[in-house]
Design an enzyme around this catalytic site. Sequence first.
Site, short mmCIF file in Angstrom:
data_model
loop_
_atom_site.label_atom_id
_atom_site.label_comp_id
_atom_site.label_asym_id
_atom_site.label_seq_id
_atom_site.Cartn_x
_atom_site.Cartn_y
_atom_site.Cartn_z
CG HIS A 220 -8.21 1.18 -2.30
ND1 HIS A 220 -7.76 -0.12 -2.46
CD2 HIS A 220 -7.09 1.90 -1.97
CE1 HIS A 220 -6.46 -0.18 -2.23
NE2 HIS A 220 -6.02 1.04 -1.94
CG ASP A 222 -3.71 4.71 -2.06
OD1 ASP A 222 -4.51 3.79 -1.77
OD2 ASP A 222 -2.57 4.49 -2.51
NE ARG A 288 1.78 -8.26 -4.58
CZ ARG A 288 1.12 -7.14 -4.29
NH1 ARG A 288 0.08 -7.17 -3.46
NH2 ARG A 288 1.50 -5.99 -4.79
C1 LIG Z 1 -3.78 7.72 6.28
C2 LIG Z 1 -4.52 6.71 5.88
C3 LIG Z 1 -4.80 6.35 4.48
C4 LIG Z 1 -5.55 5.04 4.59
C5 LIG Z 1 -6.32 5.23 5.86
C6 LIG Z 1 -5.22 5.75 6.79
O1 LIG Z 1 -5.78 6.32 7.92
C7 LIG Z 1 -4.24 4.65 7.16
C8 LIG Z 1 -4.23 3.48 6.15
C9 LIG Z 1 -4.54 3.87 4.73
C10 LIG Z 1 -5.15 2.72 3.93
C11 LIG Z 1 -4.13 1.69 3.39
C12 LIG Z 1 -4.88 0.61 2.60
C13 LIG Z 1 -5.91 1.20 1.63
C14 LIG Z 1 -6.75 2.30 2.32
C15 LIG Z 1 -7.91 2.76 1.42
C16 LIG Z 1 -7.20 1.79 3.66
O2 LIG Z 1 -8.24 1.23 3.90
O3 LIG Z 1 -6.24 2.06 4.61
C17 LIG Z 1 -5.83 3.40 2.78
C18 LIG Z 1 -6.47 4.64 3.43
C19 LIG Z 1 -6.74 5.73 2.41
O4 LIG Z 1 -5.85 6.07 1.62
O5 LIG Z 1 -7.87 6.21 2.41
O1 AKG Z 2 -0.65 -4.51 -2.02
C1 AKG Z 2 -0.75 -3.74 -2.96
O2 AKG Z 2 -0.17 -3.90 -4.03
C2 AKG Z 2 -1.66 -2.53 -2.84
C3 AKG Z 2 -1.69 -1.94 -1.47
C4 AKG Z 2 -2.52 -0.69 -1.43
O3 AKG Z 2 -3.20 -0.35 -2.36
C5 AKG Z 2 -2.49 0.17 -0.23
O4 AKG Z 2 -1.84 -0.17 0.78
O5 AKG Z 2 -3.12 1.26 -0.29
FE FE2 Z 3 -3.97 1.68 -2.10
#
Ligand SMILES: C=C1C[C@]23C[C@@]1(O)CC[C@H]2[C@@]12CCC[C@@](C)(C(=O)O1)[C@H]2[C@@H]3C(=O)O
Ligand code: AKG
Ligand code: FE2
Length: 360
Positions: A220, A222, A288
């Site tokens: 993915h 961010d 981890r």
């Molecule tokens: C602010 C945010 C970015 C995120 C979605 C969220 O609402 C809270 C969690 C974030 C996260 C962390 C893990 C990877 C990710 C793709 C996910 O599923 O939750 C990211 C979201 C994002 O960056 O789109």
């Molecule tokens: O655990 C990791 O190294 C990646 C975590 C991550 O990609 C995320 O929280 O958006």
């Molecule tokens: Fe990420």
Amino acid sequence: MPSIKLSSDSNITSNPHKFLDLYSMTELPDTHAWTPQPDHHECKCNDESVPIIDLNKENATEVIGHACRTWGVFQIINHNISQKLVDEVELAGKRLFSLPMQQKLRAARPHDGISGYGVARISSFFPKLMWSEGFTILGSPLQHALQLWPQDYHKFCDTIEKYQKEMKKLANRVMWLMLGSLGITELEDLNWGGGGCAALQLNSYPACPDPDRAMGLAAHTDSTILTILQQSNISGLQVTREGTVGWITVPPHPGALVIHVGDLMHILSNGLYPSVLHRAVVNRTGHRLSVAYLYGPPSSVKISPLTKLVDNLHPPLYRPITWSEYLGTKAKHFDKALTSVRLCAPRNGFVEDHNSVKVG
Ligand SMILES: C=C1C[C@]23C[C@@]1(O)CC[C@H]2[C@@]12CCC[C@@](C)(C(=O)O1)[C@H]2[C@@H]3C(=O)O
Ligand SMILES: O=C(O)CCC(=O)C(=O)O
Ligand SMILES: [Fe+2]
């Protein structure tokens, strides 16, 4: 702290099978068995490594600009975050994830919410579940800490609040270094008032009986301006790089924090700083933990390509969008979210963004 709103995800509490206690599993259940890929662990064919940048060096701005253009990810050292604080946050995460499942579920993420305990929210885009659990904190950790430790919530709150405060300063500093490298140095170019908004994401990847067929967190980008990631001393984070085949591991470097360029920086920079495609893999022996500080603009601020980067030859490639709207778009379109806010095709003629995620 300003809030971020997001459209709903799946109703996790009505899907109890998703909450397998991964710590006690001796075999990989079919629900978590991904089709093994030849490149599953990493590409052995290149010796490139993600840049490590010393923030105290005079040339930090230029080096960061180069890393953003060519990698979308880098590690920083001399960032002024004490190792003690980093260790404390890791310990707070370990304490949280080692609670019994029933106790963690008291703080489960509601189906229309963002914060709390749950499976990776991108799970709904994939046929298999991920070998991880997550905890998202927006603003104050108090409500969740009370749900998890009704008598003994102070310790968790103090640590998380201290970390959020330090991360906010660092995220703002790194953002301005990135913007500086694009020639943006004045506040009026970015009218954010009281500063950005953020989510703190704790990720836990238990040791896995069959790591080659499991996925910690699927590929993915961010949806942020930038993300600051601390990873425990067990490797697992992998990234892709334009022009390179396969996945490149980002090895934990003592004292370093990882910075990801996010989708909103991709938009702000009009595609000059592409967001990095990344994922986390798991291993057989070690548990981890990673902690991501996901930094973005205040929720009502519209993000669009910076005016200084736009002219007749470089038209704006993305329409203005707030972080909240973008998170909604991401929840709906996932890897096609950037493309869905794109105004015109890139000059090289490819319609897809370079970092479109290959699902699977
Ligand atoms: C602010 C945010 C970015 C995120 C979605 C969220 O609402 C809270 C969690 C974030 C996260 C962390 C893990 C990877 C990710 C793709 C996910 O599923 O939750 C990211 C979201 C994002 O960056 O789109
Ligand atoms: O655990 C990791 O190294 C990646 C975590 C991550 O990609 C995320 O929280 O958006
Ligand atoms: Fe990420």
